[in-house]
Design a protein around this motif. Structure first.
Motif, mmCIF file in Angstrom:
data_model
loop_
_atom_site.group_PDB
_atom_site.id
_atom_site.type_symbol
_atom_site.label_atom_id
_atom_site.label_comp_id
_atom_site.label_asym_id
_atom_site.label_seq_id
_atom_site.Cartn_x
_atom_site.Cartn_y
_atom_site.Cartn_z
ATOM 1 N N LEU A 277 14.647 -20.378 -13.439
ATOM 2 C CA LEU A 277 14.112 -19.045 -13.694
ATOM 3 C C LEU A 277 13.196 -18.544 -12.584
ATOM 4 O O LEU A 277 12.883 -17.367 -12.510
ATOM 5 C CB LEU A 277 13.326 -19.050 -15.026
ATOM 6 C CG LEU A 277 14.132 -19.403 -16.285
ATOM 7 C CD1 LEU A 277 13.208 -19.511 -17.479
ATOM 8 C CD2 LEU A 277 15.197 -18.357 -16.555
ATOM 9 N N ASP A 278 12.742 -19.459 -11.721
ATOM 10 C CA ASP A 278 11.759 -19.093 -10.702
ATOM 11 C C ASP A 278 12.352 -18.240 -9.586
ATOM 12 O O ASP A 278 13.536 -18.335 -9.280
ATOM 13 C CB ASP A 278 11.216 -20.367 -10.025
ATOM 14 C CG ASP A 278 10.289 -21.137 -10.919
ATOM 15 O OD1 ASP A 278 9.601 -20.510 -11.736
ATOM 16 O OD2 ASP A 278 10.239 -22.379 -10.789
ATOM 17 N N ASN B 83 22.754 -18.303 -7.754
ATOM 18 C CA ASN B 83 23.628 -19.192 -8.543
ATOM 19 C C ASN B 83 23.197 -20.651 -8.423
ATOM 20 O O ASN B 83 24.032 -21.550 -8.457
ATOM 21 C CB ASN B 83 25.081 -19.031 -8.068
ATOM 22 C CG ASN B 83 25.578 -17.631 -8.322
ATOM 23 O OD1 ASN B 83 25.345 -17.072 -9.383
ATOM 24 N ND2 ASN B 83 26.248 -17.040 -7.342
ATOM 25 N N TRP B 84 21.953 -20.864 -8.270
ATOM 26 C CA TRP B 84 21.369 -22.213 -8.148
ATOM 27 C C TRP B 84 21.866 -23.074 -9.294
ATOM 28 O O TRP B 84 21.933 -22.629 -10.439
ATOM 29 C CB TRP B 84 19.854 -22.074 -8.179
ATOM 30 C CG TRP B 84 19.062 -23.259 -7.773
ATOM 31 C CD1 TRP B 84 18.233 -23.968 -8.585
ATOM 32 C CD2 TRP B 84 18.972 -23.856 -6.486
ATOM 33 N NE1 TRP B 84 17.631 -24.976 -7.867
ATOM 34 C CE2 TRP B 84 18.075 -24.932 -6.581
ATOM 35 C CE3 TRP B 84 19.582 -23.591 -5.261
ATOM 36 C CZ2 TRP B 84 17.753 -25.739 -5.495
ATOM 37 C CZ3 TRP B 84 19.269 -24.392 -4.181
ATOM 38 C CH2 TRP B 84 18.370 -25.455 -4.306
ATOM 39 N N THR C 138 20.792 -25.813 -10.874
ATOM 40 C CA THR C 138 19.939 -26.427 -11.900
ATOM 41 C C THR C 138 19.895 -25.541 -13.146
ATOM 42 O O THR C 138 19.603 -24.350 -13.036
ATOM 43 C CB THR C 138 18.516 -26.634 -11.355
ATOM 44 O OG1 THR C 138 18.599 -27.480 -10.204
ATOM 45 C CG2 THR C 138 17.613 -27.276 -12.394
ATOM 46 N N PRO C 139 20.182 -26.116 -14.334
ATOM 47 C CA PRO C 139 20.152 -25.301 -15.560
ATOM 48 C C PRO C 139 18.768 -24.701 -15.807
ATOM 49 O O PRO C 139 17.751 -25.312 -15.464
ATOM 50 C CB PRO C 139 20.510 -26.317 -16.661
ATOM 51 C CG PRO C 139 21.157 -27.461 -15.966
ATOM 52 C CD PRO C 139 20.558 -27.513 -14.602
ATOM 53 N N ASN C 140 18.773 -23.539 -16.427
ATOM 54 C CA ASN C 140 17.533 -22.849 -16.819
ATOM 55 C C ASN C 140 16.634 -22.513 -15.635
ATOM 56 O O ASN C 140 15.427 -22.384 -15.808
ATOM 57 C CB ASN C 140 16.714 -23.669 -17.828
ATOM 58 C CG ASN C 140 17.458 -23.941 -19.107
ATOM 59 O OD1 ASN C 140 18.602 -23.523 -19.249
ATOM 60 N ND2 ASN C 140 16.836 -24.635 -20.015
ATOM 61 N N GLU D 285 12.031 -9.691 -17.105
ATOM 62 C CA GLU D 285 10.751 -9.048 -17.436
ATOM 63 C C GLU D 285 10.452 -7.841 -16.554
ATOM 64 O O GLU D 285 9.370 -7.269 -16.642
ATOM 65 C CB GLU D 285 9.628 -10.080 -17.311
ATOM 66 C CG GLU D 285 9.773 -11.214 -18.305
ATOM 67 C CD GLU D 285 8.631 -12.210 -18.227
ATOM 68 O OE1 GLU D 285 7.908 -12.199 -17.203
ATOM 69 O OE2 GLU D 285 8.473 -12.980 -19.179
ATOM 70 N N ASP E 130 8.514 -23.687 -4.683
ATOM 71 C CA ASP E 130 8.843 -24.711 -5.681
ATOM 72 C C ASP E 130 10.063 -24.357 -6.527
ATOM 73 O O ASP E 130 10.649 -25.234 -7.158
ATOM 74 C CB ASP E 130 7.632 -25.039 -6.568
ATOM 75 C CG ASP E 130 7.190 -23.882 -7.425
ATOM 76 O OD1 ASP E 130 7.653 -22.748 -7.184
ATOM 77 O OD2 ASP E 130 6.383 -24.092 -8.343
ATOM 78 N N GLY E 131 10.454 -23.092 -6.558
ATOM 79 C CA GLY E 131 11.682 -22.715 -7.262
ATOM 80 C C GLY E 131 12.894 -23.433 -6.696
ATOM 81 O O GLY E 131 13.890 -23.654 -7.385
ATOM 82 N N GLY F 205 2.305 -17.558 -10.718
ATOM 83 C CA GLY F 205 2.959 -16.773 -11.761
ATOM 84 C C GLY F 205 2.041 -16.140 -12.770
ATOM 85 O O GLY F 205 2.334 -15.065 -13.293
ATOM 86 N N SER F 206 0.935 -16.776 -13.068
ATOM 87 C CA SER F 206 0.097 -16.244 -14.135
ATOM 88 C C SER F 206 -0.921 -15.231 -13.608
ATOM 89 O O SER F 206 -1.709 -14.701 -14.377
ATOM 90 C CB SER F 206 -0.632 -17.400 -14.815
ATOM 91 O OG SER F 206 -1.316 -18.161 -13.844
ATOM 92 N N ARG G 293 9.785 -7.683 -13.524
ATOM 93 C CA ARG G 293 8.668 -7.922 -12.596
ATOM 94 C C ARG G 293 9.238 -8.185 -11.216
ATOM 95 O O ARG G 293 10.389 -8.597 -11.078
ATOM 96 C CB ARG G 293 7.849 -9.131 -13.067
ATOM 97 C CG ARG G 293 7.095 -8.851 -14.358
ATOM 98 C CD ARG G 293 6.419 -10.074 -14.872
ATOM 99 N NE ARG G 293 5.610 -10.734 -13.859
ATOM 100 C CZ ARG G 293 4.812 -11.766 -14.105
ATOM 101 N NH1 ARG G 293 4.738 -12.246 -15.321
ATOM 102 N NH2 ARG G 293 4.116 -12.321 -13.156
ATOM 103 N N LEU H 52 13.703 -14.950 -14.597
ATOM 104 C CA LEU H 52 12.625 -14.565 -15.503
ATOM 105 C C LEU H 52 12.027 -13.221 -15.092
ATOM 106 O O LEU H 52 11.803 -12.345 -15.931
ATOM 107 C CB LEU H 52 11.542 -15.637 -15.518
ATOM 108 C CG LEU H 52 10.533 -15.469 -16.636
ATOM 109 C CD1 LEU H 52 11.120 -15.897 -17.959
ATOM 110 C CD2 LEU H 52 9.273 -16.262 -16.346
#
Lengths: 228, 248
Positions: B230-231, B223-224, B226-228, B24, B183-184, B50-51, B26, B20
Motif C-alpha cells: 500500500l505504500d 504492480n509490485w 508483495t501482497p497488500n 484516500e 521502505d515501500g 505517513g502520520s 492523498r 492507500l
C-alpha cells in the motif's frame, strides 16, 4: 512481463497478535474457561475476516497452567488457524509465559523485521505461582526482561483480570510504560467476550491504519457504538 | 563542463503513489531528485512520514535541502560529511517553515559523487541505501533493523547528525552502482537478491529511453508483487558506466 517480480517478498507484512492465556485449574470455575475459548475463537475468526488490509494479522497462543507455559498455537495467519478449545488445570506460572513470549518476539525468523509492532494480550484469573503452585513473584524478572527487550518491548499490551482473585499488581505491571495508558480490564465470565471485542477492534483498526505502528487503542466506553 | 569521472555517471529514478494514498485521495508523500552541477552528481530521495500532516512538503523539501546543502559544502575543501548533514538539517528547517518540523518529518537518503570522484552516501531513517560493486558484492548502509516496520527517524525527528548512517569511498568504480529506495520497496526486497535487483535495474532499465523507462518503472512499482502493498514507492539508481577507454 515483470522484470522485478522475483526480487520482492511474496507474503504480506504481518501484525502479530499473541495471546497469553491462563489455563490454571481455577479457570474451570463459573464457566470462565468456556467463555475464554468462545472469545478467542471469535477473535481469531474476526482477525481472519480482515481481508485486503495493510497488515495481515497472525495469531499465536501461549498458555500457562499445569505443566508450565506452552506455545499451543504457533504464530500463523489468522485465516489458517484451526482452533481447539483450551483445557485448564494446575497452578499459574505466568513468568514462564512472559519468557516464552519474549523468546518468540525476539526471534526474527518467526517475527521478521518487516512486521508491524505486535500485540500482546494477557488473560489471568489468579495470583502468579511457581511451577509447584506456590504463590511467587518469580514473574517479575521475566516481565522486566520482556519490557526491556529490543523487540518485545515494542508490543502493544492488553490485560484482562477475570474474577475477583486476579492479581492486579501483575496485570498492571504488564501494562506499565505505555503511551497512551491502557487500563487493566476487569471482567467476570460474562465480560470476557467484551474484552476481546475491544482488542479485536483496536488490532484491526491498526491493521487498516496508514501507520499500523501508531498505537491508538479505542476508548473502551465507545465499544458498544462500533460494529465490525 | 563535467569532469571525466562525472561524465561516466548515469542515474535515474521513479516514484509512484501507493494504493492507500490513491484510495484516500492523498498525494504521493515520497520525493526524489537527480541533480548534477559544479558540486558533482547526486541522487536524493525522501519518504514523508505517513502520520504527519505536512509529510508531502517535508519529503520534497528534504530533496531541496540536500541540493542546497551540496553547493556550499562542495566548495569547502575537504569539509567533513557531518558538515553537509548539518547544512541539510538547516536548509530543511528553513524550507518547511512556517510549518512545524515535527509535522513535516521525512526520511532522507542521498548519494553524491564530487568532482574528485569521492562518493558519499548518507541515510537518515527507513529505506535502503546500497552499493553493488562491479564484482557483484553488496554493501548495505544500515544492517537489518532491530525493531519492526515503520519505526523510523528522519528530519524533524533526529536531534543529532549521529542519527545518520554515512559511508564515504574514494570513488564509485566502473560498473558499480548505488541504489536508494524508500521502505515501500526496501521492506519487501528479498534479502539475498538486493544485488540482483540493482543489476537488473541498471542493465534492463538503464539502457531504456527516459520516457520508456519512466513508464516501465511506474508499471513495475504499481504492480509490485508483495501482497497488500500500500505504500508509496520510490527508488533512484546512480551508476558508473564503463567508458570504452576504461576497458583494460
Amino acid at each position: 512481463m515483470s522484470k522485478l517480480r522475483d526480487f520482492s517478498i511474496a507474503t504480506a507484512r504481518m501484525m502479530p497478535a499473541i495471546i497469553l492465556a491462563d489455563v490454571s485449574g481455577s479457570m474451570t470455575a463459573y464457566g470462565k474457561l468456556a467463555a475464554l475459548n468462545r472469545a478467542i475463537s471469535e477473535t481469531i475468526a474476526n482477525f481472519a475476516d480482515e481481508q485486503d488490509v495493510r497488515a495481515e494479522i497472525h495469531v499465536a497462543v501461549i498458555t500457562f497452567g499445569g505443566d508450565g507455559a506452552n506455545l499451543i498455537l504457533p504464530l500463523q495467519p489468522a485465516a489458517q488457524v484451526q482452533w481447539t478449545d483450551l483445557e485448564a488445570k494446575g497452578p499459574t506460572p505466568i513468568g514462564a509465559a512472559f519468557e516464552l513470549a519474549t523468546r518468540l518476539l525476539e526471534d526474527k525468523t518467526i517475527v521478521p523485521s518487516r512486521s508491524y509492532h505486535p500485540n500482546l494480550i494477557l488473560i489471568s484469573d489468579g495470583q502468579p505461582t511457581d511451577d509447584r503452585g506456590h504463590i511467587s513473584d518469580n514473574w517479575k524478572q521475566p516481565l522486566q526482561e520482556l519490557l526491556n527487550s529490543e523487540r518485545a518491548s515494542k508490543a502493544l499490551r492488553f490485560a484482562m483480570g477475570v474474577g475477583p482473585d486476579a492479581d492486579e499488581e501483575t496485570l498492571k505491571a504488564f501494562l506499565v510504560g505505555q503511551h497512551p495508558e491502557i487500563p487493566v480490564f476487569r471482567a467476570d465470565e460474562t465480560k470476557i467476550q467484551k474484552f476481546f471485542r475491544w482488542v479485536t477492534v483496536t488490532v484491526t483498526n491498526r491493521s487498516r491504519s496508514i501507520n499500523p505502528n501508531d498505537i491508538t487503542p479505542i476508548d473502551f466506553d465507545d465499544l458498544d457504538d462500533l460494529e465490525f | 563542463m563535467l569532469s571525466r569521472s562525472q561524465s561516466c555517471l548515469e542515474s535515474f529514478g521513479a516514484s509512484v503513489r501507493g494504493k492507500l494514498h490513491i484510495q484516500e485521495r492523498r498525494p504521493n508523500e515520497d520525493a526524489w531528485m537527480k541533480i548534477s552541477g559544479t558540486f558533482g552528481t547526486a541522487i536524493i530521495l525522501s519518504d514523508g512520514m505517513g502520520s504527519k500532516s505536512n509529510a508531502r512538503m517535508g519529503s520534497q523539501m528534504a530533496c531541496q535541502a540536500v541540493k542546497a546543502a551540496l553547493k556550499p559544502w562542495s566548495k569547502s575543501d575537504r569539509a567533513p560529511a557531518a558538515t553537509l548533514l548539518r547544512l541539510v538539517h538547516l536548509f530543511w528547517g528553513l524550507r518547511i517553515r512556517p510549518d512545524r518540523e515535527e509535522d513535516s518529518a521525512a526520511t532522507c537518503l542521498f548519494a553524491v559523487i564530487v568532482p574528485s570522484g569521492e562518493l558519499t552516501i548518507a541515510q537518515l531513517g527507513d529505506g535502503i541505501a546500497a552499493i553493488r560493486n562491479a564484482d557483484g558484492s553488496i554493501e548495505i548502509l544500515q544492517g537489518e533493523r532491530q525493531g519492526f516496520s515503520n519505526q523510523t527517524t528522519g528530519l524533524g525527528v533526529a536531534k543529532s547528525t549521529r542519527d545518520w548512517t554515512v559511508i564515504t569511498k574514494p570513488a564509485l568504480p566502473p560498473n558499480a552502482a548505488v541504489l536508494l529506495a524508500t521502505d515501500g520497496i526496501a521492506d519487501d526486497l528479498v534479502g539475498d537478491r538486493v544485488g540482483d535487483f540493482i543489476h537488473t535495474l541498471v542493465t534492463e532499465f538503464g539502457s531504456m529511453a527516459p520516457v520508456d523507462r519512466r513508464h516501465a518503472l511506474h508499471r513495475e512499482l504499481r504492480n509490485w508483487a508483495t501482497p497488500n502493498h500500500l505504500d508509496d514507492k520510490t527508488l533512484a539508481v546512480l551508476w558508473h558506466k564503463q567508458a570504452d577507454d576504461e576497458h583494460k
